[in-house]
Motif scaffolding. Structure first.
Motif, short mmCIF file in Angstrom:
data_model
loop_
_atom_site.label_atom_id
_atom_site.label_comp_id
_atom_site.label_asym_id
_atom_site.label_seq_id
_atom_site.Cartn_x
_atom_site.Cartn_y
_atom_site.Cartn_z
N GLY A 98 0.82 -1.21 0.00
CA GLY A 98 0.00 0.00 0.00
C GLY A 98 0.85 1.26 0.00
N LYS A 99 0.23 2.36 0.48
CA LYS A 99 0.87 3.66 0.37
C LYS A 99 2.17 3.76 1.18
CE LYS A 99 -2.38 6.61 0.87
NZ LYS A 99 -3.14 7.53 1.67
N ASN A 100 2.13 3.21 2.38
CA ASN A 100 3.24 3.38 3.30
C ASN A 100 4.18 2.19 3.25
OD1 ASN A 100 4.60 4.82 5.13
ND2 ASN A 100 3.17 4.49 6.82
N ARG A 104 -13.17 -3.49 -3.39
CA ARG A 104 -14.40 -2.95 -3.97
C ARG A 104 -14.68 -1.53 -3.51
NH1 ARG A 104 -13.19 -7.16 -5.67
NH2 ARG A 104 -14.50 -8.62 -6.83
N THR A 105 -14.40 -1.25 -2.22
CA THR A 105 -14.80 0.05 -1.69
C THR A 105 -13.64 1.01 -1.57
OG1 THR A 105 -14.38 -0.65 0.56
CG2 THR A 105 -16.57 -1.06 -0.30
N GLY A 106 -12.42 0.48 -1.58
CA GLY A 106 -11.26 1.35 -1.44
C GLY A 106 -11.02 1.80 -0.02
N THR A 107 -11.72 1.23 0.94
CA THR A 107 -11.46 1.62 2.31
C THR A 107 -11.58 0.41 3.23
OG1 THR A 107 -12.15 3.01 4.14
CG2 THR A 107 -13.87 2.30 2.63
N ARG A 108 -10.89 0.51 4.38
CA ARG A 108 -11.05 -0.53 5.40
C ARG A 108 -11.49 0.10 6.71
NH1 ARG A 108 -5.61 -2.22 3.41
NH2 ARG A 108 -4.89 -0.86 5.08
N ASP A 109 -11.92 1.37 6.62
CA ASP A 109 -12.27 2.11 7.82
C ASP A 109 -13.62 1.66 8.33
OD1 ASP A 109 -12.73 3.86 9.79
OD2 ASP A 109 -12.11 5.64 8.65
N MET A 110 -13.66 1.17 9.57
CA MET A 110 -14.91 0.62 10.07
C MET A 110 -15.91 1.72 10.42
SD MET A 110 -13.90 -2.77 12.08
CE MET A 110 -13.22 -2.08 13.54
N ASN A 111 -15.47 2.99 10.41
CA ASN A 111 -16.44 4.07 10.64
C ASN A 111 -17.25 4.35 9.39
OD1 ASN A 111 -15.59 4.53 13.28
ND2 ASN A 111 -13.80 5.64 12.50
N MET A 161 -9.90 -2.46 9.44
CA MET A 161 -10.23 -3.88 9.55
C MET A 161 -8.98 -4.77 9.51
SD MET A 161 -13.48 -4.23 7.08
CE MET A 161 -13.93 -5.93 7.37
N LYS A 162 -8.04 -4.40 8.65
CA LYS A 162 -6.88 -5.26 8.48
C LYS A 162 -6.00 -5.21 9.72
CE LYS A 162 -4.36 -6.63 4.44
NZ LYS A 162 -3.74 -6.19 3.19
N LYS A 163 -5.88 -4.02 10.29
CA LYS A 163 -5.09 -3.89 11.51
C LYS A 163 -5.73 -4.71 12.62
CE LYS A 163 -1.93 -0.24 12.33
NZ LYS A 163 -1.68 1.16 12.05
N LEU A 164 -7.06 -4.70 12.63
CA LEU A 164 -7.76 -5.47 13.66
C LEU A 164 -7.42 -6.95 13.54
CD1 LEU A 164 -11.37 -4.96 14.77
CD2 LEU A 164 -10.68 -7.24 14.16
N VAL A 165 -7.48 -7.45 12.31
CA VAL A 165 -7.14 -8.88 12.13
C VAL A 165 -5.68 -9.13 12.50
CG1 VAL A 165 -7.14 -10.79 10.52
CG2 VAL A 165 -8.89 -9.05 10.34
N ALA A 166 -4.81 -8.16 12.18
CA ALA A 166 -3.40 -8.33 12.51
C ALA A 166 -3.20 -8.42 14.02
CB ALA A 166 -2.59 -7.16 11.94
N TYR A 167 -3.85 -7.52 14.76
CA TYR A 167 -3.70 -7.59 16.22
C TYR A 167 -4.32 -8.87 16.77
CZ TYR A 167 -1.50 -3.14 17.07
OH TYR A 167 -0.59 -2.13 17.12
N GLN A 200 -23.32 5.65 -0.79
CA GLN A 200 -22.08 5.68 -1.58
C GLN A 200 -21.61 4.28 -2.00
OE1 GLN A 200 -19.10 7.31 0.95
NE2 GLN A 200 -19.43 6.05 2.59
N PHE A 201 -22.07 3.26 -1.26
CA PHE A 201 -21.63 1.90 -1.61
C PHE A 201 -22.70 1.13 -2.37
CE2 PHE A 201 -19.06 2.42 2.43
CZ PHE A 201 -17.92 2.77 1.75
#
Lengths: 530, 520
Positions: free
Chosen positions: B151-153, B348-355, B294-300, B437-438
């Motif tokens: 990804g970006k970072n 599909r959505t371009g985001t993993r932000d649960m908010n 979401m991905k960070k959550l699974v990682a933790y 939006q989705f």
């Protein structure tokens, strides 16, 4: 003394390989004079042919019955054969990669090759020299030719600067070395042969004069292998010199330096073995730490390789300090591996600078998209230098560390392990620059990269040299068993080392004993219970 | 035959790297065929594997570099077999889950195949130096996989990964040199009697080196910080690979060489390890609760679940070792599934932000199937009965409770926390109203969901029929637990004749733990 006796005392056959190099050198010189510029098409191949013949002669001299020649001033034992072979190989590879480079710079190729062969000659004699005068003459032959090579691009001011720096520091280090050697001459009561000096010194016991002699000799040797703190010339000289010359200095000249270290220190200073081992331990640690740390901050590829070569010399010293059969053998093996990976790396750097005219690391950005071959070769060589398995450098390091560990040099091996992690980081930085960057992140040099073509004159030999060294870098490690056995043989069959080896064995036996004794007691207790 | 398992992927990597530019699209085919071949071969190994034997089977020995005692010595036992199966299966799925339009396909698939070969080699190696060699081989490919296709970072994350892993490698090498060098043995071949020549202080120091080296890879809590970064930046298939297989290198290494080679010292540091296990579990779970990504959550959650494995190893009873291996497989399957599903939503959505994400279980415009599979995976991960997670965690907790009651209880709290953060995630992302939006997002095709379906069915299958997962390990785990029991007995009873009797007594008390059938 009748003629037959004299002939057998001289035993001229031993320096046949050197003789071939001298003949080649003269042929190149004469052909160059006769045919002028047109000679450029054949002189490099004459030189390579001569070096190959010399290499073949070296192979034939493996384990000859009577290796001592010229009344004991030159020793052609297997140890010197191995070191001489490495010097010859490095010269051959250097010529392969210098043809195009020198032609592009508009200077004469014939002269370049002549000077390079002279340097090779000096290096070869240094590897086998076992007499003080011989050592000094060989050392100066190597050094003076190296100064000339360094300043070979005489229109380039940086090349001039490098040559002057090298000359000044080199001359003073030679003077120091000569002073140390003269002390040895005096202390031993006028002997010049290494064996005789050692014998006479043992009778005299330790003295201040002997310690001073040791210090000066170490200063001279450390300058040649560019160990910290005698390294200051290295980065500047490497940056300013023509790149093929740097390749030779970093491998051929260093190998000769290590051969000198083995012969002089091990044979002459058994009395002060602990002292010089200690000094070299400090030098090796400093070299590994400083070389690898400073390399992190470099922006020029040549400076990066300069500091990396300082660090690599530190690794090689582990084998020297270990002082065991395996130690010397792993040192030889690492030098051989280092020859291939370092020269392979330099071949890529030369190619890149031929095509783009720059050595800056940032200019390598995105090279993968334009020239995958160089990217792959340079990546393999750098990763091998960093010690990533299964490349040859990894096995070389394992041999060295294992030899050091078995000899009980735990701090040194640990420093080696830690600094090799650091080295992985800066080697990877270059790989990342080339491979990871996207097409839109390409540097200007890579954007204007010429279409890859190997047709220009002088590029084919470069390609051959590159491919051989990369293949060797990949395979020598995996198939290292025969090569390493050869290195061990060379150490075992060299009588010059046998005294120090016996001593090292004694030492390790003492070190092992207390570990064995408790287990003996345990078995005794167990049997008593039964 | 085992050699083929290692070398098929390496040869495939070479072939892929040598493909001409015009045919680079075929890289995927070559990789797929090689991975399929390796999977088929590993199934043959599975079929011929004798579960009643504790030792290594299918051994192959070749002398390689005699001068330093390195030999090419491979074999498979009940502990490595499930992990090899997991590896060959996940590699196929990873290749399948990679998009057809990936950039620089030759480099990508060559790197994946190198990792496949390297990891298989790690699980099969019976020589310490050979193990290290394969362990280090995956360093550069994985670094490139994160650094190029991330990804970006990604530059930051991949460099961090590289530094951590390189440090881990050096510590491992130092410990290996230490173990073999100090014991005076001339060869690196794994030999259970090697520790006898070492004093207990040496053993403990070397074991601590191993624990830190593998602890970075597992990761254990103070050494874990590279993992969330690496996972967040890596692409979906690489995350599957990383969580599914590469973390297991650490746990496997610790089990095989920590517990297997230095059982006496293991006994000394086991309480400390159990505490680290608790910290890992609680720290990972609590961190997962507050994640928005979401991905960070699974990682933790991975860090949390690795805690159970450490606990099971620390206890080192037969049942807990079986549970440890089962948990490695179970975590491999579950985390690969979760990362895959998160990947669908992200692509599909371009985001993993649960908010932002809401209501994806919407049967018409959302991803009902993805959502259902996600709920299934989440249930398995939080250890609900009938799923593979339950089997593994139950074995570990039941096996460790005898030795470390308090630590086990605290880890069980961790499973509670797992339900908390996963329920929070499922509740936010999948339930509720799908925002406008989705409403027009592209569908996830059935073809893409095949890997997820395979993983989900495995997870249910092993949950309902745990014996299929556990039986392979029983004999080897028994042998390994006996090693530990012997070490214990020697410490308590130096007199040999009594110790022999005592061994049996202790062993039988350990073995009275309910056998696996009770779980069914």
């Amino acid at each position: 003394m009748d003629v037959a006796n004299l002939a057998s005392q001289l035993n001229v056959g031993v320096i046949l390989p050197e003789g071939i190099v001298i003949l080649t050198l003269l042929t190149v010189l004469i052909v160059d004079i006769i045919r002028g510029r047109a000679a450029n098409a054949i002189t490099p191949y004459i030189a390579i042919g001569g070096l190959s013949a010399s290499l073949a002669a070296l192979c034939l001299q493996w384990n000859i019955a009577n290796p001592v020649s010229f009344l004991g001033s030159f020793n052609g034992d297997p140890l010197s054969v191995v070191f001489r072979a490495i010097v010859v190989l490095s010269a051959a590879f250097t010529i392969l990669m210098s043809i195009r480079y020198v032609e592009r710079s508009g200077t004469s190729l014939g002269e370049f090759i002549t000077i390079l062969l002279t340097a090779t000659l000096g290096g070869m004699f240094l590897c086998g020299a076992s007499e003080l005068v011989m050592i000094f003459v060989a050392l100066e032959t190597l050094s003076i030719s190296s100064y000339l090579l360094t300043g070979y691009m005489k229109r380039d001011s940086r090349s001039n600067e490098a040559a002057l720096k090298y000359l000044l520091i080199g001359a003073s280090s030679s003077a120091l070395f000569l002073y140390g050697v003269s002390l040895l001459y005096g202390l031993s009561g006028g002997e010049t042969q290494l064996g005789a000096i050692a014998a006479n010194l043992t009778a005299g016991g330790q003295s201040l004069g002997l310690i001073m002699a040791l210090v000066f000799v170490i200063a001279g040797v450390a300058f040649k292998i560019s160990a910290v703190p005698f390294h200051q010339w290295t980065p500047d000289v490497y940056e300013g010199s023509p790149t093929p010359v740097v390749a030779f200095l970093s491998v051929g000249s260093k190998t000769a330096g290590f051969a000198l270290a083995v012969r002089l220190l091990v044979v002459v200073f058994p009395l002060l073995a602990d002292e010089w081992h200690f000094v070299f331990t400090v030098l090796a640690m400093l070299s590994m730490i400083l070389g690898n740390m400073v390399a992190l901050a470099q922006t020029s590829m040549k400076r990066l390789l300069a500091y990396s070569s300082i660090g690599q010399a530190g690794f090689v010293m582990i084998g020297l300090i270990a002082g065991t059969e395996v130690g010397y053998a792993s040192m030889i093996f690492y030098l051989l591996v280092y020859l291939f990976m370092n020269l392979g790396g330099f071949a890529c750097v030369i190619l890149f600078s031929l095509r783009t005219g720059t050595d800056q690391i940032s200019e390598y950005s995105g090279l993968y998209h334009k020239d995958p071959l160089i990217t792959l070769c340079l990546s393999l060589c750098l990763l091998s230098l960093g010690g990533i398995p299964p490349l040859a450098g990894f096995f070389g390091k394992i041999y060295l560390f294992w030899a050091g560990w078995q000899a009980g040099l735990y701090p040194l091996v640990l420093v080696g392990l830690v600094t090799s992690v650091i080295s992985i980081y800066y080697y990877i930085r270059v790989v990342k620059m080339m491979v990871v960057r996207e097409p839109q992140e390409m540097s200007d040099a890579v954007k204007n990269y010429p279409k890859v073509s190997w047709d220009a004159p002088g590029l084919k030999p470069l390609q051959v040299g590159l491919v051989i060294s990369v293949v060797a870098t990949t395979l020598v490690g995996v198939a290292s068993n025969p090569v390493f056995t050869l290195a061990i043989d060379s150490v075992e069959n060299s009588p010059a080392l046998s005294a120090s080896l016996a001593k090292a064995k004694e030492k390790s036996a003492i070190a092992v004993l207390p570990k064995d004794s408790p287990s003996l007691e345990v078995t005794k207790v167990a049997s008593a219970k039964l | 035959m085992l050699s083929a398992l290692i070398w098929i992927p390496f040869i495939a990597a070479l072939v892929i790297a040598l493909l001409p530019q015009q045919r680079e699209k075929q890289a995927r085919t070559v990789a797929g065929v090689a991975a399929g071949l390796a999977l088929a071969l590993s199934i043959v190994v599975l079929a011929q594997f004798d579960i009643s034997l504790a030792g290594f089977q299918f051994q192959e020995t070749l002398s390689w570099i005699d001068n330093i005692g390195l030999s090419y010595n491979i074999g498979i036992d009940g502990i490595s077999l499930p992990l090899v199966m997991l590896t060959t299966l996940l590699i196929v799925l990873v290749i399948y889950a990679t998009g057809h339009d990936i950039e620089r396909p030759r480099l990508y698939y060559a790197m994946i195949m190198m990792i496949a070969g390297g990891v298989t080699g790690v699980f099969l190696a019976r020589d310490l130096l050979l193990f290290f060699l394969f362990y280090e081989v995956e360093l550069i490919p994985l670094y490139l996989l994160i650094a190029i296709w991330g990804g970006k970072n990604r530059a930051y994350a991949s460099t961090k990964f590289l530094i951590y892993t390189a440090v881990s490698g050096v510590l491992l090498l130092a410990s290996i040199l230490g173990i073999v060098g100090l014991s005076g043995s001339g060869s690196f071949t794994v030999d259970a009697s090697i520790a006898q020549a070492l004093s207990s202080a040496q053993q403990i120091t070397l074991l601590l080196g191993l624990v830190v080296a593998f602890g970075i890879k597992i990761p254990m809590v103070p050494l874990h910080t590279w993992l969330p970064d690496a996972h967040t930046e890596a692409s979906t298939p690489v995350s599957m690979l990383l969580a599914g297989i590469l973390l297991k290198l650490g746990t496997y290494g610790l089990l095989r060489f920590g517990l297997g080679l230095l059982p006496d010292a293991w006994d000394v540091i086991a309480p400390g390890l159990a505490v680290v296990a608790v910290i890992s579990t609680l720290y990972g779970s609590l961190n997962a609760i507050v994640q928005q990504d979401m991905k960070k959550l699974v990682a933790y959650s991975s860090i949390g679940h690795m805690g159970y494995i450490i606990l099971g190893m620390a206890a080192a009873t037969e049942l807990s070792i079986i549970g440890t291996v089962a948990q490695m497989v179970s975590h491999g399957v579950i985390s690969a599934l979760l990362f895959l599903l998160v990947g669908f939503i992200y692509s599909r959505t371009g985001t993993r932000d649960m908010n932002v994400l809401r209501g994806f279980l919407n049967p018409e415009r959302g991803f009902p199937l993805v959502g259902s599979l996600m709920i299934l995976g989440v249930m398995a991960s939080s250890g609900l009965p009938g799923m593979v997670g339950f089997v593994a965690e139950f074995c570990i907790f039941r096996g460790s409770f005898i030795t470390f009651p308090l630590q086990t209880l605290l880890c069980i709290v961790g499973t509670g926390l797992t339900s908390v953060y996963f329920l929070l995630m499922v509740n936010r992302v999948f339930f509720g109203r799908l925002p406008e939006q989705f409403s027009n997002i592209p569908r996830v095709s059935f073809r893409e969901q095949v890997p997820a379906a395979v993983l989900a069915s495995l997870l249910v299958m092993f949950g309902l029929q745990p014996h299929w997962l556990l039986e392979w390990t029983e004999a080897s785990a028994h042998a390994m637990a006996m090693l530990q029991v012997k070490a214990l007995a020697e410490v308590q009873q130096p007199d040999e004749s009594v110790a022999m009797v005592d061994n049996e007594a202790i062993a039988s008390t350990v073995l009275t733990a309910p056998s696996i059938e009770a779980v069914n």
